[in-house]
Every structure is written in C-alpha cells, then in structure tokens.
Scaffold this motif. Structure first.
Motif, short mmCIF file in Angstrom:
data_model
loop_
_atom_site.label_atom_id
_atom_site.label_comp_id
_atom_site.label_asym_id
_atom_site.label_seq_id
_atom_site.Cartn_x
_atom_site.Cartn_y
_atom_site.Cartn_z
N ASN A 37 1.00 -2.71 8.46
CA ASN A 37 -0.31 -2.10 8.69
C ASN A 37 -1.28 -2.53 7.60
OD1 ASN A 37 -1.76 -0.18 10.42
ND2 ASN A 37 -2.00 1.01 8.53
N HIS A 38 -2.56 -2.51 7.91
CA HIS A 38 -3.56 -2.98 6.93
C HIS A 38 -3.60 -2.10 5.69
CE1 HIS A 38 -6.92 0.01 7.87
NE2 HIS A 38 -5.97 0.30 8.73
N THR A 39 -3.01 -0.91 5.75
CA THR A 39 -2.96 -0.01 4.59
C THR A 39 -1.78 -0.29 3.67
OG1 THR A 39 -1.67 1.56 5.91
CG2 THR A 39 -4.07 1.85 5.87
N ASN A 40 -0.85 -1.15 4.10
CA ASN A 40 0.40 -1.33 3.39
C ASN A 40 0.20 -2.10 2.08
OD1 ASN A 40 3.11 -1.96 2.62
ND2 ASN A 40 3.75 -1.80 4.75
N PRO A 41 0.55 -1.52 0.94
CA PRO A 41 0.30 -2.19 -0.35
C PRO A 41 1.10 -3.47 -0.56
CG PRO A 41 1.66 -0.23 -0.67
CD PRO A 41 1.19 -0.20 0.76
N VAL A 42 2.15 -3.70 0.23
CA VAL A 42 2.95 -4.92 0.02
C VAL A 42 2.21 -6.17 0.48
CG1 VAL A 42 5.09 -3.63 0.26
CG2 VAL A 42 4.19 -4.87 2.23
N ILE A 43 1.11 -5.99 1.22
CA ILE A 43 0.29 -7.15 1.61
C ILE A 43 -0.24 -7.85 0.37
CG2 ILE A 43 -1.88 -7.83 2.72
CD1 ILE A 43 -1.34 -5.66 4.81
N ASP A 44 -0.56 -7.07 -0.65
CA ASP A 44 -1.02 -7.64 -1.91
C ASP A 44 0.18 -7.92 -2.81
OD1 ASP A 44 -3.63 -7.00 -0.96
OD2 ASP A 44 -3.33 -4.95 -1.69
N ASN A 45 -0.07 -8.63 -3.89
CA ASN A 45 1.00 -8.85 -4.87
C ASN A 45 1.10 -7.62 -5.76
OD1 ASN A 45 1.71 -11.46 -4.04
ND2 ASN A 45 -0.08 -12.30 -5.05
N SER A 46 1.56 -6.52 -5.16
CA SER A 46 1.57 -5.23 -5.84
C SER A 46 2.95 -4.93 -6.42
CB SER A 46 1.19 -4.12 -4.85
OG SER A 46 2.19 -4.03 -3.84
N ALA A 47 3.02 -3.81 -7.15
CA ALA A 47 4.30 -3.36 -7.68
C ALA A 47 5.27 -3.03 -6.56
CB ALA A 47 4.08 -2.14 -8.58
N LYS A 48 4.74 -2.58 -5.42
CA LYS A 48 5.60 -2.26 -4.28
C LYS A 48 6.26 -3.52 -3.73
CE LYS A 48 4.53 2.12 -4.33
NZ LYS A 48 5.52 3.10 -4.84
N ARG A 49 5.52 -4.59 -3.67
CA ARG A 49 6.09 -5.86 -3.21
C ARG A 49 7.19 -6.32 -4.17
NH1 ARG A 49 3.27 -9.81 0.09
NH2 ARG A 49 4.49 -11.74 0.19
N LEU A 50 6.94 -6.20 -5.44
CA LEU A 50 7.93 -6.59 -6.45
C LEU A 50 9.19 -5.74 -6.34
CD1 LEU A 50 8.53 -8.39 -8.90
CD2 LEU A 50 7.48 -6.63 -10.35
N GLU A 51 9.02 -4.47 -6.01
CA GLU A 51 10.16 -3.58 -5.83
C GLU A 51 11.09 -4.09 -4.73
OE1 GLU A 51 10.85 1.05 -4.36
OE2 GLU A 51 8.94 0.48 -5.28
N ILE A 52 10.50 -4.56 -3.63
CA ILE A 52 11.27 -5.12 -2.51
C ILE A 52 12.01 -6.38 -2.95
CG2 ILE A 52 11.05 -6.24 -0.25
CD1 ILE A 52 8.63 -4.35 0.22
N GLU A 53 11.28 -7.26 -3.61
CA GLU A 53 11.85 -8.55 -4.00
C GLU A 53 12.95 -8.40 -5.04
OE1 GLU A 53 8.29 -10.55 -5.15
OE2 GLU A 53 7.78 -11.13 -3.08
N GLU A 54 12.82 -7.42 -5.94
CA GLU A 54 13.83 -7.21 -6.96
C GLU A 54 15.15 -6.72 -6.36
OE1 GLU A 54 11.98 -4.63 -9.81
OE2 GLU A 54 11.26 -6.32 -11.03
N LEU A 55 15.08 -6.10 -5.19
CA LEU A 55 16.29 -5.66 -4.50
C LEU A 55 16.90 -6.77 -3.64
CD1 LEU A 55 15.22 -2.05 -3.43
CD2 LEU A 55 16.95 -2.67 -5.13
N GLY A 56 16.21 -7.91 -3.57
CA GLY A 56 16.74 -9.06 -2.84
C GLY A 56 16.20 -9.23 -1.44
N TRP A 57 15.21 -8.42 -1.03
CA TRP A 57 14.61 -8.51 0.30
C TRP A 57 13.25 -9.19 0.23
CZ3 TRP A 57 18.96 -7.59 2.30
CH2 TRP A 57 19.77 -6.55 1.90
N LYS A 58 12.59 -9.38 1.36
CA LYS A 58 11.38 -10.20 1.38
C LYS A 58 10.29 -9.59 2.27
CE LYS A 58 14.12 -14.47 0.98
NZ LYS A 58 14.49 -15.74 1.66
N ILE A 59 9.08 -10.09 2.09
CA ILE A 59 7.95 -9.81 2.97
C ILE A 59 7.67 -11.08 3.77
CG2 ILE A 59 5.51 -9.16 3.11
CD1 ILE A 59 7.34 -6.94 2.11
N GLY A 60 7.39 -10.93 5.06
CA GLY A 60 7.14 -12.08 5.91
C GLY A 60 5.94 -12.90 5.45
#
Length: 299
Positions: free
Chosen positions: A268-291
């Motif tokens: 969704n356009h509200t999702n902070p993972v669209i940006d290079n945010s701390a939330k995106r980093l949280e996903i990547e540090e666990l070994g998962w990805k954003i499309g």
C-alpha cells in the motif's frame, strides 16, 4: 528459457494513489520517486509467448517495463522504446479492482485484439462477473478451481490454490504457483489472514505450507507493515483484511538455510518499506526481501 518478470509491487491503487497528497505520493507526482504499478507478473515461455497474471490500469507502462526487462536479460539493445503487445494468456487471481481493471484495454477501444484470441484463466465466479460487462470478446474463458493446474505454454505450468479473501463478496481468490523446468514461484498478493488460509490448506504454519508447495521464491502479501499506518486515513481500516508484514515477520522469524526467498509485494502507498526505512532494514536483517519492480527470474 522461461522468464518471470515482476511487473508491479504496489497494492491495487498503485503509487501515487488517487486522491492522496502524502509525501510518498507527491514525490512520484513531482518526479522525485518512481511510480509503482499494481502487482502483476509477466511470463515469457520457452516459445517466446507472453502470459500476463493480473491486468491493471497501468497495463501500458507495465508492458513497456516487461519488454525492457527481457531485453536487458537477453543482452539486447533497448535504446529504441519497445512494448509487448501479443499476449497469449491473461490469468486473474481474483476480481478486485486493481487486478482486473485493465481487462477492457484488450478490446476494440484500445488494443483491438481479435475475438477469442487470448486465453482468460480465472475462477468461474470471476469470469461470470466480468462476463456481465461485455468486455470479454477478445478472450476464450477457462475456469479453475482449488488445486487445479493449467499448462500455460512450453516450459511452464500454473497450479492454483484457493485462499480466503473477502469471502462475503462475489468471487474467489487464488494463489498461483508458477512451475518451470528449474525453478518455481508462488504468487500470493492477497489473502485475509494466515489462520484462515492455513486452515483452508490444512497446514499449521506459513513455513510448512510454503515448503509443501516446493517453491524457490514466494511473492506474498505485504500490503501493510502494521494497520496503524492507515488508521488516520481510512475510517474502514479495521475492515481491510490482509496479514501485516509485522505479523509475517513474527510468524516466520529469521530465514533458515532451506527456506525459499520470501519477498513482500502488494504494498500500500502508506507502507514505510517502500522507502529505505528502518522497517525495510528490519525485513532484510531477518533474511527476507521487498519486491523490486522489473525483477526477473529464469525458471
């Protein structure tokens, strides 16, 4: 070779979303960030035929993205703008707006495809709903059901898995496994809750279900990071059924050695993972990805 291209990573409304003046949407309007298209998949089979999963209102730009991605993969010169126009099949996971509102573009008003020249593959309820709108002349209709499969083209088969999603409305929703000769991909942009989906599939955990599908990549529903991101914008926020990324991370934990790539899409356009945010980093540090829009896999 069979290629699978991710033609969009956004929720039905895309980014920017209509009527929104948030910074994320305005950055796209002002040329500071790229447009994100609604989720869609392009499949190029071993014979070079093209098959599209989902048909959004941004179809024109997605067909161009598809052609550019394939040209890059094949090492071809893409200085001259190209688009893909000869679509052999269209597959729809369900009938909600952002997944079907490009279907009419194949008709006489836009692309002018000949009558019955394209396979349209979806659940019977979805085909019945679309059939009432007099937009299906370019298509031959093929209905699917839970755990059914379709030979899509040379080197690729689709398997369909019914998932609960807004069941009180007309229609039905499917996750799709795209099987090639060397790799398989799960496409699951929408479902209500893990509890309901796992119960429907007779599994006890996300990891168990995805492993049972024997896929190498899982593109899964990442609409919201948490529901808090939309509570100020939508009075109906509690009635929008999607598992959050936060819940997915809690259930999955850290990636294990034999896990497939799990990639979050339908953002969704509200999702902070669209940006290079701390939330995106949280996903990547666990070994998962954003499309990534335009990402491609050889299967």
């Amino acid at each position: 070779m069979t290629y699978v291209t991710l033609l969009g990573i956004a929720q039905d409304g895309g980014v920017p979303q209509a009527g929104c003046s948030c910074k994320r949407c305005m950055d796209v309007h002002n040329g500071k960030a790229p447009e994100l298209y609604p989720v869609a998949i392009g499949i190029t089979d071993d014979d070079g035929k093209y098959h599209l999963i989902e048909a959004s209102r941004t179809l024109s730009r997605q067909l161009h993205l598809w052609a550019i991605s394939i040209s890059k993969q094949r090492g071809l010169n893409n200085d001259v703008p190209v688009v893909i126009s000869q679509i052999s099949s269209v597959i729809l996971t369900h009938h909600h707006l952002g997944h079907i509102d490009g279907i009419g573009l194949f008709g006489r008003e836009v692309m002018g495809k000949p009558s019955k020249s394209i396979r349209l593959i979806s659940g019977k309820a979805v085909l019945d709903i679309l059939g009432k709108q007099s937009i299906l002349d370019p298509f031959t209709l093929e209905s699917i059901s839970n755990r059914s499969s379709v030979d899509l083209g040379k080197g690729v088969t689709l398997e369909f898995y019914r998932v609960p999603h807004r069941e009180s409305e007309l229609g039905e929703t499917y996750g799709i496994v795209i099987r090639g000769k060397t790799k398989s991909i799960l496409f699951l942009p929408d479902h209500d809750t893990y509890r309901e989906t796992l119960m429907f599939q007779n599994k006890t955990s996300i990891r168990e279900w995805i492993k049972s599908l024997e896929v190498d990549v899982a593109l899964i529903d990442g609409t919201f990071f948490t529901f808090e991101e939309i509570q100020c914008n939508r009075i109906d926020s509690k009635g929008i059924p999607h598992p959050t990324i936060s819940e997915s991370l809690e259930l999955l934990g850290r990636r294990k050695k034999d896990d497939p790539d799990i990639i979050f899409i339908h953002l969704n356009h509200t999702n902070p993972v669209i940006d290079n945010s701390a939330k995106r980093l949280e996903i990547e540090e666990l070994g998962w990805k954003i499309g990534i829009q335009g990402e491609m896999w050889v299967i």
